[in-house]
Design a protein around this motif. Structure first.
Motif, PDB file in Angstrom:
ATOM      1  N   VAL A 174      53.926  -3.517  56.637  1.00 60.56           N
ATOM      2  CA  VAL A 174      54.331  -4.902  56.868  1.00 60.56           C
ATOM      3  C   VAL A 174      54.119  -5.663  55.563  1.00 60.56           C
ATOM      4  CG1 VAL A 174      53.908  -7.017  58.167  1.00 60.56           C
ATOM      5  CG2 VAL A 174      53.731  -4.781  59.303  1.00 60.56           C
ATOM      6  N   VAL A 175      55.184  -6.269  55.069  1.00 62.34           N
ATOM      7  CA  VAL A 175      55.185  -6.891  53.752  1.00 62.34           C
ATOM      8  C   VAL A 175      55.525  -8.371  53.877  1.00 62.34           C
ATOM      9  CG1 VAL A 175      56.209  -6.877  51.451  1.00 62.34           C
ATOM     10  CG2 VAL A 175      55.886  -4.716  52.684  1.00 62.34           C
ATOM     11  N   LEU A 176      54.649  -9.225  53.358  1.00 61.84           N
ATOM     12  CA  LEU A 176      54.943 -10.648  53.250  1.00 61.84           C
ATOM     13  C   LEU A 176      55.506 -10.925  51.870  1.00 61.84           C
ATOM     14  CD1 LEU A 176      51.747 -12.357  54.758  1.00 61.84           C
ATOM     15  CD2 LEU A 176      53.713 -11.378  55.948  1.00 61.84           C
ATOM     16  N   ARG A 205      49.455  -6.115  61.624  1.00 65.03           N
ATOM     17  CA  ARG A 205      48.820  -5.787  60.347  1.00 65.03           C
ATOM     18  C   ARG A 205      49.596  -6.451  59.215  1.00 65.03           C
ATOM     19  NH1 ARG A 205      48.084  -0.208  59.910  1.00 65.03           N
ATOM     20  NH2 ARG A 205      48.113  -0.301  57.618  1.00 65.03           N
ATOM     21  N   ILE A 206      48.978  -6.498  58.043  1.00 62.46           N
ATOM     22  CA  ILE A 206      49.664  -6.895  56.812  1.00 62.46           C
ATOM     23  C   ILE A 206      49.228  -5.894  55.746  1.00 62.46           C
ATOM     24  CG2 ILE A 206      49.904  -8.630  54.989  1.00 62.46           C
ATOM     25  CD1 ILE A 206      49.382 -10.759  57.141  1.00 62.46           C
ATOM     26  N   LEU A 236      44.634  -7.803  54.360  1.00 55.61           N
ATOM     27  CA  LEU A 236      44.815  -6.804  53.301  1.00 55.61           C
ATOM     28  C   LEU A 236      43.567  -5.940  53.151  1.00 55.61           C
ATOM     29  CD1 LEU A 236      46.599  -9.120  50.728  1.00 55.61           C
ATOM     30  CD2 LEU A 236      47.654  -7.223  51.976  1.00 55.61           C
ATOM     31  N   ARG A 237      42.408  -6.536  53.327  1.00 59.33           N
ATOM     32  CA  ARG A 237      41.180  -5.751  53.311  1.00 59.33           C
ATOM     33  C   ARG A 237      41.161  -4.751  54.462  1.00 59.33           C
ATOM     34  NH1 ARG A 237      35.878  -9.470  52.508  1.00 59.33           N
ATOM     35  NH2 ARG A 237      35.053  -7.569  53.453  1.00 59.33           N
ATOM     36  N   ALA A 238      41.609  -5.177  55.614  1.00 58.08           N
ATOM     37  CA  ALA A 238      41.612  -4.299  56.788  1.00 58.08           C
ATOM     38  C   ALA A 238      42.553  -3.114  56.613  1.00 58.08           C
ATOM     39  CB  ALA A 238      42.002  -5.094  58.027  1.00 58.08           C
ATOM     40  N   SER A 239      43.644  -3.305  55.875  1.00 59.99           N
ATOM     41  CA  SER A 239      44.636  -2.241  55.695  1.00 59.99           C
ATOM     42  C   SER A 239      44.529  -1.542  54.342  1.00 59.99           C
ATOM     43  CB  SER A 239      46.056  -2.824  55.829  1.00 59.99           C
ATOM     44  OG  SER A 239      46.325  -3.745  54.784  1.00 59.99           O
ATOM     45  N   SER A 240      43.517  -1.944  53.526  1.00 59.29           N
ATOM     46  CA  SER A 240      43.438  -1.455  52.134  1.00 59.29           C
ATOM     47  C   SER A 240      44.797  -1.646  51.462  1.00 59.29           C
ATOM     48  CB  SER A 240      43.005   0.003  52.073  1.00 59.29           C
ATOM     49  OG  SER A 240      41.684   0.150  52.553  1.00 59.29           O
ATOM     50  N   GLY A 241      45.265  -2.880  51.511  1.00 58.02           N
ATOM     51  CA  GLY A 241      46.627  -3.187  51.107  1.00 58.02           C
ATOM     52  C   GLY A 241      46.796  -3.479  49.631  1.00 58.02           C
ATOM     53  N   SER A 242      47.879  -4.160  49.331  1.00 57.66           N
ATOM     54  CA  SER A 242      48.289  -4.377  47.949  1.00 57.66           C
ATOM     55  C   SER A 242      48.813  -5.791  47.770  1.00 57.66           C
ATOM     56  CB  SER A 242      49.392  -3.373  47.581  1.00 57.66           C
ATOM     57  OG  SER A 242      49.901  -3.601  46.286  1.00 57.66           O
ATOM     58  N   VAL A 243      48.476  -6.387  46.639  1.00 55.19           N
ATOM     59  CA  VAL A 243      48.958  -7.712  46.266  1.00 55.19           C
ATOM     60  C   VAL A 243      49.782  -7.584  44.987  1.00 55.19           C
ATOM     61  CG1 VAL A 243      48.315 -10.052  45.535  1.00 55.19           C
ATOM     62  CG2 VAL A 243      46.927  -8.844  47.235  1.00 55.19           C
TER      63      VAL A 243
END
Length: 247
Positions: free
Chosen positions: A9-11, A69-70, A115-122
């Motif tokens: 999921v991408v914002l 999720r994000i 993003l912390r919950a999904s180990s995401g990317s900025v």
């Protein structure tokens, strides 16, 4: 190499036109669920004033609730006012801070727990303006704000590392967009002939920037964080030669 964002999921901010609209299409083609926003109305784009923190918080939380999720935030949106130091008013200065720093900070702040919950990317959008001065484009406030975005990238990389969150930046040079055609590339602007000073001999296009953002957002860049990827055809890396006088 094909980037696969299936299930992500991408914002993306600023998707009503220009680089944001192109990015939204590329991320969707890579399999992502894209949630876009803009201050301008457009089909399938949420209407959000990114200078309003509460509006941003509501947008982010609604996206997280809807999709569960994000995984990626691409903070693309921004607007600027150019002008030399002596002519920049306090209103111009405040406008740039709101529309080039606040519009980045607020989405990052409110997306961060997800993003912390999904180990995401900025992925943030800087500019060559945040790296160098210019004798042909008077842009003191823009230089400050884009320099701030690049600095913010590094701090986000530091704070996100323990949670598996990567933060990177793309810094475009001269890109052909509806906005630049109306100012920097307009017939009466001194930057209109800038292609002659770019080593690759041309200005870039929006897809060339979006492809770099797509890479940085994806697992293909899993060991990349805190980076500022310059997308400018070599403009900032090479000293220009002597140009022929304008005809």
């Amino acid at each position: 190499m094909r980037i696969d964002l299936t299930g992500k999921v991408v914002l993306i901010t600023g998707t009503a036109g220009g680089q944001g609209a192109v990015a939204a299409q590329l991320f969707a083609e890579a399999g992502a669920t894209v949630v876009g926003c803009d201050v301008k109305p457009a089909p399938d784009v949420d209407r959000v004033d990114l200078t309003d923190e509460e509006a941003v918080r509501s947008w982010v939380e609604a996206a997280a609730l809807r999709h569960g999720r994000i995984d990626v935030l691409y903070a693309n949106a921004g607007a600027t006012r150019f002008g030399p130091l002596e002519q920049i008013t306090s209103d111009d200065w405040d406008f740039n801070l709101r529309h080039e720093l606040d519009v980045v900070f607020f989405p990052v702040k409110h997306a961060w727990p997800h993003l912390r919950a999904s180990s995401g990317s900025v992925v943030l959008v800087g500019s060559t303006a945040g790296m160098t001065g210019s004798v042909t484009n008077r842009r003191v406030a823009h230089t400050v704000t884009k320099g701030g975005v690049i600095a913010l990238t590094k701090q986000l990389a530091a704070e996100g590392a323990a949670h598996g969150v990567r933060a990177n930046c793309v810094s475009p040079g001269m890109i052909d967009t509806p906005a630049t055609r109306g100012d920097l590339l307009a017939a009466d602007h001194p930057m209109r002939r800038i292609a002659a000073a770019i080593p690759l001999g041309r200005v870039g296009d929006a897809e060339e920037v979006a492809r770099c953002a797509l890479f940085l957002a994806s697992d293909a860049a899993s060991y990349v964080t805190g980076a500022n990827l310059v997308v400018d055809g070599g403009w900032s890396a090479v000293l220009p030669g002597v140009l022929d006088p304008a005809p």
